[in-house]
Structures are given as structure tokens and as C-alpha cells.
Design a protein around this motif. Structure first.
Motif, PDB file in Angstrom:
ATOM      1  N   UNK A   1     -12.651   3.343 -22.083  1.00  0.00           N
ATOM      2  CA  UNK A   1     -11.557   4.005 -21.379  1.00  0.00           C
ATOM      3  C   UNK A   1     -10.703   2.947 -20.683  1.00  0.00           C
ATOM      4  N   UNK A   2      -9.370   3.138 -20.643  1.00  0.00           N
ATOM      5  CA  UNK A   2      -8.493   2.054 -20.196  1.00  0.00           C
ATOM      6  C   UNK A   2      -8.248   1.957 -18.705  1.00  0.00           C
ATOM      7  N   UNK A   3      -8.461   3.037 -17.949  1.00  0.00           N
ATOM      8  CA  UNK A   3      -8.042   3.046 -16.543  1.00  0.00           C
ATOM      9  C   UNK A   3      -9.243   3.237 -15.607  1.00  0.00           C
ATOM     10  N   UNK A   4      -9.168   2.611 -14.444  1.00  0.00           N
ATOM     11  CA  UNK A   4     -10.266   2.651 -13.480  1.00  0.00           C
ATOM     12  C   UNK A   4     -10.626   4.080 -13.085  1.00  0.00           C
ATOM     13  N   UNK A   5      -9.616   4.898 -12.790  1.00  0.00           N
ATOM     14  CA  UNK A   5      -9.875   6.283 -12.374  1.00  0.00           C
ATOM     15  C   UNK A   5     -10.605   7.051 -13.475  1.00  0.00           C
ATOM     16  N   UNK A   6     -10.220   6.800 -14.729  1.00  0.00           N
ATOM     17  CA  UNK A   6     -10.878   7.472 -15.845  1.00  0.00           C
ATOM     18  C   UNK A   6     -12.330   7.026 -15.962  1.00  0.00           C
ATOM     19  N   UNK A   7     -12.569   5.735 -15.827  1.00  0.00           N
ATOM     20  CA  UNK A   7     -13.934   5.201 -15.927  1.00  0.00           C
ATOM     21  C   UNK A   7     -14.825   5.803 -14.845  1.00  0.00           C
ATOM     22  N   UNK A   8     -14.320   5.847 -13.616  1.00  0.00           N
ATOM     23  CA  UNK A   8     -15.105   6.413 -12.520  1.00  0.00           C
ATOM     24  C   UNK A   8     -15.383   7.896 -12.755  1.00  0.00           C
ATOM     25  N   UNK A   9     -14.370   8.614 -13.246  1.00  0.00           N
ATOM     26  CA  UNK A   9     -14.556  10.030 -13.520  1.00  0.00           C
ATOM     27  C   UNK A   9     -15.572  10.291 -14.611  1.00  0.00           C
TER      28      UNK A   9
ATOM     29  N   UNK B   1     -18.025   8.329 -15.439  1.00  0.00           N
ATOM     30  CA  UNK B   1     -19.339   7.962 -14.911  1.00  0.00           C
ATOM     31  C   UNK B   1     -19.933   9.122 -14.105  1.00  0.00           C
ATOM     32  N   UNK B   2     -19.111   9.687 -13.229  1.00  0.00           N
ATOM     33  CA  UNK B   2     -19.578  10.823 -12.416  1.00  0.00           C
ATOM     34  C   UNK B   2     -19.908  12.026 -13.288  1.00  0.00           C
ATOM     35  N   UNK B   3     -19.030  12.308 -14.241  1.00  0.00           N
ATOM     36  CA  UNK B   3     -19.247  13.454 -15.138  1.00  0.00           C
ATOM     37  C   UNK B   3     -20.543  13.309 -15.923  1.00  0.00           C
TER      38      UNK B   3
ATOM     39  N   UNK C   1     -23.229  11.502 -15.201  1.00  0.00           N
ATOM     40  CA  UNK C   1     -24.412  11.575 -14.337  1.00  0.00           C
ATOM     41  C   UNK C   1     -24.691  13.012 -13.888  1.00  0.00           C
ATOM     42  N   UNK C   2     -23.637  13.787 -13.685  1.00  0.00           N
ATOM     43  CA  UNK C   2     -23.831  15.181 -13.270  1.00  0.00           C
ATOM     44  C   UNK C   2     -24.329  16.062 -14.413  1.00  0.00           C
ATOM     45  N   UNK C   3     -23.833  15.801 -15.614  1.00  0.00           N
ATOM     46  CA  UNK C   3     -24.165  16.671 -16.731  1.00  0.00           C
ATOM     47  C   UNK C   3     -25.385  16.213 -17.520  1.00  0.00           C
ATOM     48  N   UNK C   4     -25.765  14.945 -17.348  1.00  0.00           N
ATOM     49  CA  UNK C   4     -26.954  14.443 -18.047  1.00  0.00           C
ATOM     50  C   UNK C   4     -27.832  13.699 -17.039  1.00  0.00           C
ATOM     51  N   UNK C   5     -28.370  14.422 -16.071  1.00  0.00           N
ATOM     52  CA  UNK C   5     -29.186  13.771 -15.038  1.00  0.00           C
ATOM     53  C   UNK C   5     -30.462  13.174 -15.633  1.00  0.00           C
ATOM     54  N   UNK C   6     -30.862  12.039 -15.075  1.00  0.00           N
ATOM     55  CA  UNK C   6     -32.116  11.437 -15.497  1.00  0.00           C
ATOM     56  C   UNK C   6     -31.995  10.421 -16.609  1.00  0.00           C
ATOM     57  N   UNK C   7     -30.811  10.308 -17.255  1.00  0.00           N
ATOM     58  CA  UNK C   7     -30.670   9.298 -18.304  1.00  0.00           C
ATOM     59  C   UNK C   7     -29.911   8.094 -17.743  1.00  0.00           C
ATOM     60  N   UNK C   8     -29.944   6.999 -18.490  1.00  0.00           N
ATOM     61  CA  UNK C   8     -29.263   5.774 -18.065  1.00  0.00           C
ATOM     62  C   UNK C   8     -27.758   5.955 -18.258  1.00  0.00           C
ATOM     63  N   UNK C   9     -26.992   5.810 -17.203  1.00  0.00           N
ATOM     64  CA  UNK C   9     -25.525   5.854 -17.252  1.00  0.00           C
ATOM     65  C   UNK C   9     -24.998   4.719 -16.379  1.00  0.00           C
TER      66      UNK C   9
END
Length: 573
Positions: free
Chosen positions: A419-427, A429-431, A433-441
Motif C-alpha cells: 500500500x502506498x500511503x501511511x494512513x492506508x498502511x496503518x488502517x 494493520x488495524x483492520x 488485527x481486528x478481523x484476524x486476532x491471534x495471527x502474525x500481522x
């Protein structure tokens, strides 16, 4: 004969045809066994005429059924030039001699082999009798050929452009060469900060016998004598600039530049400083030696073989950024270029499937898009804002990503998302971790400390189950290996196809055991669709040596992009 009184060579040869003009010779490079070049002389106006492996010594020449009058002055001048560079007709040409012939303006030299443009030029031949590389690993046959050519050029004091396509193991070929010349003095590797850890890791892995120094940071040595105690010194372009007084105090056996496109601008201090380094051989390592213009290649070649190139102004005048010029430059740099593509040599790589994923742009995003279009900003600023809007985490793209992730995790595959933009990368990452808890992200972008990047990749690789790595293609799209992943998602297109191709090659490279799936997301009727449509044409230019792929579009392209809008299509739905 044209007013020249020439004595007939013999009355006993009545069947001879008389050539009606003096024998004007040109030089032709032929290629024999294993593509080894040698030189012959042929009549300029009759390539099918006599093929000479010795220059005439008198004023007449009889060949087959034709009697030629010889321009003695021309042959003496030609003979003198060839002898000065130890070149003999009919004998194998050294790379140095071959290169000299191709760049001579006052000699008519034709290469009988049609060399493709620089970005598809292949390495020449196989080197027999090359020392077995002293590395802890096995080279593929094409890598052995590349190592052999690097070593052969080193013995002639000539540099090399190692331009193998991404994923074919350029680093390992350089390491094998560094190991082979360790007894001739220290060598230097200059690389971006983002790839330094990988170089040190690969050196320890494949050539543990080499003593290596990591030269960077506040505690680095300030003594040139310290650098000379090691077989290989690894540093960054930035540190080299700061410590140039130290580095130019040592005669290096090899100076290897990783991601050599970093010196494509010959006027920068970075480019000028690396060219000041005393060295036996300069090796430029780059899968994309031409990014914007043929002048990129001039600057890199000036580092590799400065004694052969014309001055910058003459080069620019002689070779404009056109396809024919790229092919001609490719012909002239062929002796010092190693370039193989994945399709040519990596027949053991698994299958790769590229899928373009058009997504309907509707609802709030479509109207936000139209609002940006009519805001009255400059064309470039407008396009940039439109790209940022299309890269946001809207439900349409997240749904598409979710379906891909579910399928990948069902197969226990690992996924990298670019992904090209910082805001997109952070989003993202959060998405994840929330939708696939317990795996490596995890993520790697410009904010990630360069010392931590390899650690993150190692953790991702060693994680026992499926995992997600979110990457910025500019910060993590070159110089790292992530073969643990076999699913690649490009969240948004890039204007320069080299950035996308380099990013995909992080997973699709030697060592990949699984089939690779590459997905390209884009919104229809937006700047993203325009960028996707342009990619194939840009790749065709890239194959000719002209990427024409700057990081920003031209005015005409900006206008075309700004004529697209998803609003009408959205309203109709």
C-alpha cells in the motif's frame, strides 16, 4: 580504375574480375562457439565480399575471382589502431577490446549479432575454467555464468552492470566474486540502508570465511586503516557521502553498488563520490538500470567503465530517449552487461497467476472523488488527492481483500499487502488485527527502523501458520526476500511499473516453493483504472530500455486522468 594506374597482377589469371573501386574495409564482430566474439574485416560496400582475418600488406588483393585495389593508407591506419589495443583479426576479442571497438567513433564497426535493448541484453557465453566459487551454497548454471563473467572482467580491470531481473540472485553472484578476489585486497559494498542487514546476513550465510565490517552509526571507525583490515566493508550511500575521505584512501578490489539506480543522476554528490573511489572493478547491481532516461545508464556506466564512454553532452546528443537509441546503447554496453530474465533461466520457479481486480466505485467515495475533481487545485495535486481517496479503506476494497485472505488462510498461505500511503498502511494493520486476532500481522514502511526490518521478515517467515505483512512498496519493495509469502496484494496501482514489479518479486523469486498469486486492486472509472491501463504499454517501453515511467505523470496524462469520473456510472447503478 577511377583514374588510378594499377598494374594487373598477372597475365596468367585471365578469369579475374576487376573491382571498379578501391577496397574500403570495415570491421565486423562475429560470434563463434559459446558466443565468443572475434573480429574480421569486410568490404564496406560488399558485406558478402572477402572476409579477411589479416589486413592486406600491399596495394593489391586477390580474393576468390576478384582483383581488388587496396587503399594502403587506410589499411595502415587501421592496422596501427588495432595494434595499439592489441587486437588481431581472427583472434578472440577480450571484453576490453570488444568494448573499445563498439564505442569508437572513427571506426566503422558492425556487430553481426543483434543485441536487444539494454533491459533484455543477455550475458555473453559461458566461461570455461572458472574457479569453483568458494561459497556455502550452490549456484544455478546461469549464476555460475554470471560469476564467471564478473571474475573475467575483474581480471581485465573492467566493471560490470549486473542487471538480472529481480529474483534471480544477483547478491549471491556478487558474493561469490567477492570471495574469489579476497586475496587481492579489501572490497566495498555500498547499499541503501534498507538492504544493509540483508547484505550482512547473506555474506555471513554464504561466505563465512570473509571478514566483514558494518560501517555505519555513531560508533563506526574513523580510521581508513581499520577498513583495510577486513575482506569486505558494507556501508550505506549516506555514510559513504559523509566519510568519503576515508573510503577514497583505500584501493578497493571491488566496489559493488546495490540498487545502482541510486547513482542515475550523475550530478549528485552521491554519484560523484562513488566514482571517486579507487578500484580495480566497479560492479553496478540493479534490476532496473534505466528508470527515467537513457542518461540513467550513462551515469551507471561511467562508474562501471568510465574510460570507454563519451562525455555526457555527447551521449545525450547521440542517444535521445527513443527505442532505436536504447537498442543501440544496448549493443554498445553488451560486453559489460549481464542481464537474464526469469522467463529465460528460472524454469524451476512455480506457477505465477496475476489477477486484475476491478472494483466498482460507488456511494460516498464516488461523490468524494467528484468533489476533489471540482475543487480547482492544480492537476498534479488533484491526482494525488484522488489516489489517496481511492487508497482509503472503503468497504468495496475491504470486501475484496477479505475474500482473498479467507482463501489464502484456508490453504495456510502467507500474504503480503503493498500500500502506498501511511494512513492506508496503518488502517490495514488495524483492520487485519481486528478481523484476524491471534495471527502474525506486522508492517514495514519508511517509519520502520532499518535494523528492525530483517527481524520482522524473519519473524514473518518463521511463524508457523498463515500471516500478514503490510508493506510500503518504496520502503520494502527492493533488496529483501520474502519467499515465505505466496499471495501478493497491490492495494493501489503505482505510476511506475518497476515499483510494482520489484515489489511482486519479493515473493516470486528463487526459493519460492508454492504457486504465487498476485492481485491488483483498482477502482473503475478512476485514476487507478487509467494507471492500470497504462502499465502494459510502459512495460513494453521498459523492454526496449526506456521505462518512460517517472514517478509522476506528464501533463497530457494528467488531463486524461482528470477526464474520468465514477459519479455518472455510480448514479446509474
Amino acid at each position: 580504375m577511377q583514374g588510378i594506374d594499377v598494374r594487373r597482377p598477372s597475365s596468367d589469371l585471365p578469369g579475374l574480375d576487376l573491382s571498379m573501386s578501391p577496397l574500403d574495409l570495415s570491421l565486423q564482430i562475429r560470434h563463434g562457439h559459446n558466443d565468443v566474439p572475434f573480429l574480421v574485416a569486410v568490404p564496406s560496400d560488399d558485406p558478402s565480399g572477402p572476409e579477411l582475418t589479416e589486413l592486406p600488406t600491399g596495394d593489391q588483393l586477390i580474393h576468390a575471382d576478384t582483383w581488388y585495389f587496396v587503399d594502403v593508407e587506410q589499411t595502415m591506419r587501421l592496422s596501427s589502431q588495432l595494434e595499439a589495443h592489441q587486437i588481431r583479426l581472427g583472434s578472440t576479442l577480450s571484453d576490453q577490446a570488444w568494448l573499445w571497438l563498439l564505442w569508437q567513433q572513427d571506426l566503422e564497426v558492425v556487430d553481426s549479432k543483434t543485441h536487444p535493448a539494454i533491459n533484455t541484453a543477455a550475458a555473453s557465453g559461458t566461461d570455461d575454467g572458472v574457479p569453483v566459487p568458494e561459497i556455502a551454497g550452490r549456484l544455478y548454471p546461469y549464476q555460475t555464468d554470471g560469476y564467471g563473467k564478473l571474475l573475467r572482467l575483474n581480471h581485465q580491470g573492467i566493471g560490470c552492470l549486473l542487471a538480472d531481473e529481480m529474483g534471480l540472485g544477483k547478491t549471491l553472484q556478487v558474493i561469490a566474486t567477492l570471495a574469489a578476489v579476497r586475496d587481492t585486497g579489501p572490497s566495498l559494498v555500498v547499499c541503501p540502508a534498507s538492504t544493509m542487514s540483508n547484505w550482512l546476513r547473506e555474506l555471513r550465510r554464504f561466505a563465512p570465511q570473509l571478514s566483514c565490517l558494518e560501517h555505519r552509526g555513531q560508533f563506526r571507525s574513523g580510521s581508513p586503516a581499520t577498513l583495510r583490515l577486513y575482506d569486505v566493508v558494507v556501508t550505506t550511500y549516506e555514510t559513504l557521502n559523509r566519510d568519503i575521505f576515508m573510503f577514497e584512501a583505500t584501493k578497493w578490489s571491488i566496489v559493488a553498488l546495490d540498487e545502482a539506480q541510486y547513482i542515475k543522476n550523475g550530478s549528485t554528490s552521491r554519484s560523484q563520490n562513488v566514482k571517486r573511489l579507487p578500484r580495480v572493478q566497479g560492479i553496478a547491481v540493479s534490476g532496473t538500470p534505466i528508470e527515467n532516461s537513457l542518461t540513467d545508464l550513462w551515469s551507471i556506466s561511467e562508474f562501471v567503465a568510465p574510460q570507454f564512454l563519451p562525455k555526457f553532452e555527447d551521449f545525450c546528443a547521440q542517444f535521445p530517449d527513443e527505442t532505436w537509441a536504447a537498442k543501440e546503447v544496448g549493443r554498445r554496453v553488451a560486453p559489460l552487461t549481464i542481464r537474464r530474465t526469469v522467463d529465460q533461466v528460472a524454469d524451476d520457479l512455480p506457477e505465477r497467476t496475476d489477477t486484475y481486480f476491478p472494483i466498482h466505485c460507488g456511494g460516498p467515495l464516488a461523490h468524494e472523488y467528484q468533489s476533489i475533481l471540482t475543487a480547482g487545485e492544480s492537476p498534479l495535486a488533484t491526482v494525488t488527492r484522488l489516489r489517496v481517496a481511492c487508497a482509503s479503506l472503503v468497504p468495496e476494497k475491504l470486501d475484496a481483500l477479505g475474500s482473498i485472505l479467507e482463501g489464502a488462510f484456508a490453504r495456510n498461505d502467507k500474504v503480503i499487502i503493498f500500500a502506498p500511503f501511511t494512513e492506508t498502511i496503518d488502517g490495514l494493520l488495524t483492520h487485519a488485527r481486528q478481523n484476524f486476532p491471534g495471527i502474525f500481522v506486522e508492517k514495514i514502511d519508511g517509519r520502520t527502523n532499518v535494523r528492525d526490518r530483517q527481524k520482522i521478515i524473519d519473524e514473518f517467515t518463521g511463524y508457523g501458520e498463515h500471516a500478514i505483512l503490510v508493506l510500503n512498496p518504496r520502503a520494502a519493495g527492493v533488496g529483501i526476500n520474502i519467499q515465505a509469502a505466496n499471495v501478493v496484494v497491490h492495494w493501489s496501482p503505482e505510476w511506475n511499473p518497476a515499483i510494482i514489479d520489484q515489489a511482486s518479486a519479493r515473493a516470486y523469486r528463487r526459493g519460492q516453493a508454492k504457486p504465487v498469486f498476485v492481485y491488483y486492486f483498482y477502482f473503475e472509472q478512476t485514476v487507478e483504472e487509467y494507471m492500470i491501463d497504462k502499465l502494459s504499454g510502459k512495460r513494453e517501453l521498459s523492454a526496449a530500455g526506456l521505462t518512460a515511467a517517472t514517478d509522476t505523470p506528464e501533463i497530457s496524462e494528467l488531463k486524461s486522468m482528470l477526464s474520468m469520473s465514477p459519479v455518472e456510472d455510480s448514479d446509474e447503478s
